[in-house]
Design an enzyme around this catalytic site. Structure first.
Site, mmCIF file in Angstrom:
data_model
loop_
_atom_site.group_PDB
_atom_site.id
_atom_site.type_symbol
_atom_site.label_atom_id
_atom_site.label_comp_id
_atom_site.label_asym_id
_atom_site.label_seq_id
_atom_site.Cartn_x
_atom_site.Cartn_y
_atom_site.Cartn_z
ATOM 1 N N ASP A 196 0.896 -1.337 -0.062
ATOM 2 C CA ASP A 196 -0.020 0.016 0.043
ATOM 3 C C ASP A 196 0.921 1.282 -0.090
ATOM 4 O O ASP A 196 0.624 2.166 -0.762
ATOM 5 C CB ASP A 196 -0.907 0.098 1.340
ATOM 6 C CG ASP A 196 -2.166 -1.196 1.271
ATOM 7 O OD1 ASP A 196 -3.088 -0.786 1.006
ATOM 8 O OD2 ASP A 196 -1.695 -2.221 1.790
ATOM 9 N N THR A 264 -6.928 -4.565 0.006
ATOM 10 C CA THR A 264 -5.772 -4.890 0.966
ATOM 11 C C THR A 264 -6.030 -6.389 1.541
ATOM 12 O O THR A 264 -5.233 -6.996 1.901
ATOM 13 C CB THR A 264 -5.592 -3.821 1.760
ATOM 14 O OG1 THR A 264 -5.257 -2.467 0.980
ATOM 15 C CG2 THR A 264 -4.129 -4.053 2.677
HETATM 16 N N1 LIG Z 1 -17.144 -0.204 5.966
HETATM 17 C C1 LIG Z 1 -15.956 0.160 5.515
HETATM 18 N N2 LIG Z 1 -15.384 0.904 6.069
HETATM 19 C C2 LIG Z 1 -14.130 1.303 5.438
HETATM 20 N N3 LIG Z 1 -13.590 1.102 4.413
HETATM 21 C C3 LIG Z 1 -14.298 0.075 3.772
HETATM 22 C C4 LIG Z 1 -15.832 -0.320 4.416
HETATM 23 N N4 LIG Z 1 -16.047 -1.335 3.365
HETATM 24 C C5 LIG Z 1 -15.285 -1.363 2.481
HETATM 25 N N5 LIG Z 1 -14.334 -0.530 2.748
HETATM 26 C C6 LIG Z 1 -13.089 -0.418 1.807
HETATM 27 O O1 LIG Z 1 -13.452 -0.577 0.300
HETATM 28 C C7 LIG Z 1 -12.651 -1.325 -0.390
HETATM 29 C C8 LIG Z 1 -13.512 -2.455 -1.009
HETATM 30 O O2 LIG Z 1 -13.948 -3.182 -0.048
HETATM 31 P P1 LIG Z 1 -14.321 -4.670 -0.150
HETATM 32 O O3 LIG Z 1 -13.336 -5.323 -0.552
HETATM 33 O O4 LIG Z 1 -15.034 -5.013 1.137
HETATM 34 O O5 LIG Z 1 -15.278 -4.721 -1.074
HETATM 35 C C9 LIG Z 1 -11.720 -1.735 0.566
HETATM 36 O O6 LIG Z 1 -10.690 -0.846 0.239
HETATM 37 P P2 LIG Z 1 -9.037 -0.960 0.534
HETATM 38 O O7 LIG Z 1 -8.573 -2.566 0.148
HETATM 39 O O8 LIG Z 1 -8.514 -0.112 -0.743
HETATM 40 O O9 LIG Z 1 -8.638 -0.683 1.853
HETATM 41 C C10 LIG Z 1 -12.284 -1.833 2.015
HETATM 42 O O10 LIG Z 1 -11.151 -1.419 2.939
#
Ligand SMILES: Nc1ncnc2c1ncn2[C@@H]1O[C@H](COP(=O)(O)O)[C@@H](OP(=O)(O)O)[C@H]1O
Ligand SMILES: [Mg+2]
Length: 444
Positions: A196, A264
């Site tokens: 990251d 991530t």
């Molecule tokens: N409730 C939440 N609060 C903060 N970040 C969220 C979240 N839900 C999803 N995300 C972020 O949105 C991205 C896609 O989420 P997901 O894979 O769950 O669909 C991921 O980003 P990152 O991996 O860039 O941190 C995840 O951390």
């Protein structure tokens, strides 16, 4: 104005002519575009009949050319000559025809100078409208200068690819150094890895170096003590050159969102297919350019609203019983609500990464890419996670809105509170009307 200046500059100073032309009256011939014009230069500072140089002028010539000198000439006609009707600045007298020709020439020069310029400014002003609720930008004022969206697209693609190289290198070297950076509102642990951070640094400094006046919001903190110079050679890839025209917007209307490593959580689990790097360009809060790059398969999707793209929608979607793609690590109540809305037979695909889930709605030639009809997310999510996907969908005629159908504005705060629903080639409004309970589910 420019005509008068051009004429004044074209007249040599006294004394640079030969004796025959150094008289009080000098005739100059000017040719332009096939027109032959006659200009008469008048010297008013010397008394009549005592001009510098040789050769006295004829009475007829004097009558035409010495209007401002008091009449004191014994050999000349008894009454002073009438003052000529049309005198240009700098003592140039033009016949009515000459005046008309010069006016036309002046207008031609002005048109030539400003026509291309005005056409370019038109697009600039069209995109200069202020963001809804945002600070107003007066039309035409651009203290940060203008940026070309085509160049921004080119550097965004490069940034996603260069960031992706870091993501891949760290994963393949197995030097993730994963640690928790905090918790989501729902209590899920958020991971941070060296992938990251290195990707973030590279992407940020490439974009910042190329467009210093543009606001850039990136997911990870940028350590100014650890700056990197990532040069951009300003080259534009051929496919972008062919599909996109240059288009300038004021620098202060632009917000760039960088997600240096989407999914991530899945990255730490070595589920590489879900991982993307993303760049989004919003103009006045509207997502306009989206780039989604898969570092482990070197696939890149890009699209620009009202511009072009290298990706397209699929030919058909299942609107009646859509396959819904949802988060595997931040699902909230999405599965339950999706089943309530679309029936128990609805296929639900759990996947990592917002970028991956948007690509699932498109025609992506990737064997590790699942296909879905609708993407729904009900928990809080950050704008760098969704802006690029939103721009790509918008460019291709699709939609990404909150669960109540509001457009998401990509300025100001970095969070999106209202959940999201994304679709393409479907009746998006009808989908939202089917989701009465999802809004509540997002605030569980
Ligand atoms: N409730 C939440 N609060 C903060 N970040 C969220 C979240 N839900 C999803 N995300 C972020 O949105 C991205 C896609 O989420 P997901 O894979 O769950 O669909 C991921 O980003 P990152 O991996 O860039 O941190 C995840 O951390
Ligand atoms: Mg992300």
């Amino acid at each position: 104005m420019s005509t008068a200046v051009a004429v004044a500059l074209a007249i040599p100073p006294p004394g640079r002519h030969g004796p025959a032309k150094a008289a009080g009256q000098r005739d100059m011939l000017s040719e332009h575009g096939g027109l032959r014009l006659r200009l008469t230069r008048i010297q008013t500072a010397l008394p009549a009949g005592r001009e510098r140089g040789a050769g006295p002028a004829s009475p007829q010539q004097l009558q035409r050319s010495v209007p401002a000198v008091p009449w004191d000439c014994g050999d000349c006609p008894t009454s002073p000559p009438a003052r000529p009707a049309a005198m240009a600045p700098m003592g140039i007298r033009l016949s009515p025809l000459g005046m008309a020709v010069f006016c036309l020439l002046g207008l031609g020069v002005l048109y030539h100078l400003y026509s291309g310029f005005l056409a370019g400014r038109f697009a600039f002003f069209m995109l200069s409208e202020p963001a809804a609720g945002g600070p107003e930008t007066p039309h035409g004022s651009a203290p940060g200068g203008a940026v070309d969206l085509r160049e921004l697209l080119a550097v965004s693609v490069l940034a996603a690819v260069r960031g992706g190289e870091e993501v891949k290198r760290v994963r393949e070297g197995n030097v993730l150094n994963a640690k928790a950076k905090g918790k989501t509102r729902e209590g899920a642990e958020e991971q941070l890895t060296t992938g990251d951070l290195l990707s973030n640094r590279r992407m940020f400094y490439l974009l910042k170096g190329a467009f210093p006046a543009v606001q850039i919001n990136s997911e990870e903190r940028v350590d100014t003590a650890d700056q990197e110079t990532v040069p951009w050679d300003r080259s534009i890839p051929e496919d972008i050159k062919q599909k996109i025209q240059p288009q300038e917007v004021p620098a202060e209307s632009v917000t760039v969102w960088i997600d240096p490593l989407d999914a991530t959580q899945e990255y730490t689990e070595d589920l590489r297919q879900y991982v993307t790097t993303m760049v989004c360009v919003a103009v006045n809060g509207k997502p306009v350019i989206g780039v989604i790059h898969k570092p482990f398969s070197s696939y890149t999707a890009w699209a620009m609203v009202d511009g072009g793209s290298n990706v397209k929608a699929r030919s058909s979607y299942n609107e009646k019983t859509p396959r819904i793609i949802v988060s595997r690590s931040h699902a909230g109540k999405v599965e339950q609500v999706a089943r309530q809305t679309f029936g128990n037979k609805t296929v639900i695909i759990s996947a990592g990464g917002a970028g991956y889930k948007v690509l699932a709605l498109l025609d992506v030639p990737e064997k590790n890419q699942e296909k879905a009809d609708v993407y729904i997310h009900v928990t809080y999510i950050k704008k760098w996670d969704i802006c690029a996907g939103n721009a790509v969908l918008r460019a291709l005629g699709g939609h990404m809105t909150t669960l109540t159908g509001e457009e998401i504005s990509y300025t100001g705060s970095d969070g999106n509170e209202g959940g999201l629903i994304a679709s393409i080639n479907m009746n998006h409004k009808a989908l939202i009307e089917k989701l009465p309970d999802l809004e509540k589910a997002s605030h569980k």
